[in-house]
Design a protein around this motif. Structure first.
Motif, short mmCIF file in Angstrom:
data_model
loop_
_atom_site.label_atom_id
_atom_site.label_comp_id
_atom_site.label_asym_id
_atom_site.label_seq_id
_atom_site.Cartn_x
_atom_site.Cartn_y
_atom_site.Cartn_z
N LYS A 159 -5.78 10.27 4.23
CA LYS A 159 -4.61 10.05 5.07
C LYS A 159 -4.69 10.88 6.34
O LYS A 159 -4.22 10.46 7.41
CB LYS A 159 -3.34 10.40 4.28
N TYR A 161 -8.08 2.06 2.70
CA TYR A 161 -7.17 0.94 2.45
C TYR A 161 -6.74 0.34 3.79
O TYR A 161 -6.56 1.05 4.78
CB TYR A 161 -5.94 1.41 1.69
N ARG A 209 1.41 3.42 -2.17
CA ARG A 209 0.78 4.53 -2.89
C ARG A 209 -0.66 4.79 -2.46
O ARG A 209 -1.35 5.61 -3.05
CB ARG A 209 0.82 4.26 -4.40
N LYS A 210 -1.10 4.09 -1.45
CA LYS A 210 -2.47 4.25 -0.96
C LYS A 210 -2.52 5.36 0.09
O LYS A 210 -1.60 5.50 0.91
CB LYS A 210 -2.98 2.95 -0.36
N ARG A 211 -3.59 6.13 0.08
CA ARG A 211 -3.75 7.20 1.06
C ARG A 211 -5.16 7.26 1.64
O ARG A 211 -5.41 8.05 2.55
CB ARG A 211 -3.39 8.55 0.42
N GLY A 248 0.77 -1.24 0.00
CA GLY A 248 0.00 0.00 0.00
C GLY A 248 0.80 1.28 0.00
O GLY A 248 0.30 2.32 0.48
N TYR A 302 -6.12 3.20 6.44
CA TYR A 302 -6.41 4.56 5.97
C TYR A 302 -7.93 4.73 5.89
O TYR A 302 -8.61 3.94 5.23
CB TYR A 302 -5.80 4.81 4.60
N ARG A 312 -9.60 -2.92 0.25
CA ARG A 312 -10.47 -1.84 0.71
C ARG A 312 -11.31 -2.25 1.91
O ARG A 312 -11.59 -1.45 2.79
CB ARG A 312 -11.41 -1.39 -0.43
N ASN A 340 -7.35 -4.24 -8.07
CA ASN A 340 -8.28 -3.54 -7.17
C ASN A 340 -9.37 -4.45 -6.62
O ASN A 340 -10.53 -4.04 -6.52
CB ASN A 340 -8.90 -2.34 -7.88
#
Length: 401
Positions: free
Chosen positions: A93, A52, A47-49, A45, A89, A252, A198
């Motif tokens: 964020k 997540y 690049r996840k903000r 993750g 998240y 998710r 995804n």
């Protein structure tokens, strides 16, 4: 005789080509590409903000032991526990709900949830090294062991009070881990389904079974040890020669319904491991959902998969308040032989509510999990002969939806 030479050349070409292909597509080569899809153990993750979660589930089962509390010995049978580091998240964020965490559950009777700020979460890069580690608030998790120094903070760095009253310290080392292999067309337990981007939730089995070495010390923070089935205050538990198991989830949200079963504590077959995950899978393709399952038996160093992607079929599934029964048959193909497995899981075990992502916005306790269930597993070969018949104790069980 003139045709012999071309045939010989062709045979040599096929052999050499196979060797080159096997080398290029070996698991080691795929991991060395740096692509995270071939490294399910590592943090996915970066690049996840928002919306997540990712968590690593470390399960530890002690050998038959006595708890050592001060100068007293309090006899017991086994300790079955899970320690789960992770990150969540919320809507963004900067949401107050975004945080790192570690939760601990002992014998499926009590959960201790420790919150940390996002800055207290660190991980190994996907490139340049095959090293793996997750670190949360100074607690370190790797393939070869864990180092724990957990204590509840009345008001932590997130501004929340920890839902925990346990101090936990110790170091464990793992020997002989057995992960689900990764190949170009079979991405671990997800198989080729893992190539769908995804997904709502993606699963990974990082070690079916490994041997534990070390000890863990527990201290009740409020000095209230009213539950005699859990370790008393200032208790050190030896985990030497115990068994461990590691898996993970990321995505998710959890599925809308699922069944999860896991044990590697079979009475007469140490080292044999069972993993079952049955769920309604949500896809990003027009919101389509489909029932799917991935499962496996690890026995005598052989992986026997039972999964939708491998062509396995359910023959029976029944769920009651007393037990879960299922029967699955694998499909015979060029890689695997045909097997049939029957599982009867007793639900007569304590359950605890575990924290999990809810509505993409927060972590709340809503997943019922047992760690002391029992499963009777019978494994048949393609001719119908029983090749395994044993009872697995300290079984993890979740039935949701």
């Amino acid at each position: 005789m003139s045709f012999i030479f071309p045939l010989l050349v062709a045979a040599i070409a096929v052999f050499v080509g196979k060797k080159i292909t096997d080398n290029l597509l070996s698991e080691e080569s795929l991991r060395n590409t740096g692509f995270l899809i071939f490294q399910p153990d590592k943090y996915q993750g970066a690049r996840k903000r928002n919306q997540y979660f990712e968590g690593w589930y470390y399960k530890f089962v002690s050998p038959t032991i006595s708890f050592h509390s001060g100068s007293k010995n309090n006899s017991s049978s086994q300790l079955s526990m899970a320690v789960v580091p992770g990150i969540f998240y919320g809507k963004s964020k900067n949401s107050n709900e975004s945080h790192a965490f570690i939760f601990v559950t002992l014998n499926g009777e009590r959960q201790h949830y420790y919150r940390f700020s996002l800055d207290e979460f660190s991980y190994a890069s996907s490139k340049g090294s095959d090293e793996f580690f997750i670190e949360v608030g100074g607690n370190r998790f790797t393939h070869s062991g864990v180092s724990l120094n957990l204590y509840p903070r009345h008001v932590n760095n997130c501004g929340f009070r920890d839902d925990a009253n346990l101090i936990l310290k110790g170091e464990l080392q793992f020997s002989n881990p057995h992960p689900w292999p990764v190949s170009l067309f079979e991405l671990g337990c997800m198989g080729h389904v893992g190539w769908i981007p995804n997904l709502e939730c993606t699963h990974g089995v990082l070690s079916f079974d490994h041997v534990l070495h070390g000890s863990i010390t527990f201290t009740n923070f409020n000095e209230d040890a009213t539950n005699s089935s859990q370790p008393l205050a200032n208790t050190t538990v030896s985990m030497d020669e115990g068994r461990g198991y590691t898996e993970k989830d990321f995505g998710r949200s959890f599925p809308s319904l699922w069944i999860w079963i896991q044990t590697n504590s079979f009475r007469n077959n140490p080292g044999t491991s069972l993993f079952v995950s049955l769920a309604r899978i949500s896809t990003p393709i027009f919101g389509l959902e489909f029932p799917g399952f991935t499962a496996a038996v690890w026995h005598d160093k052989e992986l026997i998969p039972f999964a939708t992607w491998s062509g396995a079929k359910f023959e029976n599934l029944s769920i009651s308040s007393e037990k879960v029964f299922m029967a699955m048959r694998s499909s015979k193909n060029r890689r695997y032989f045909e097997y049939r497995v029957e599982l009867t899981v007793s639900r007569d075990a304590p359950e605890v509510l575990l924290y999990a992502p809810v509505n993409f916005t927060k972590m709340e306790p809503f997943v019922h999990e047992a760690l002391l269930a029992r499963v009777h597993m019978r494994l048949f070969n393609g001719h119908g002969d029983i090749i395994f018949d044993d009872i697995g104790v300290n079984t993890g069980l979740e039935v949701h939806g």
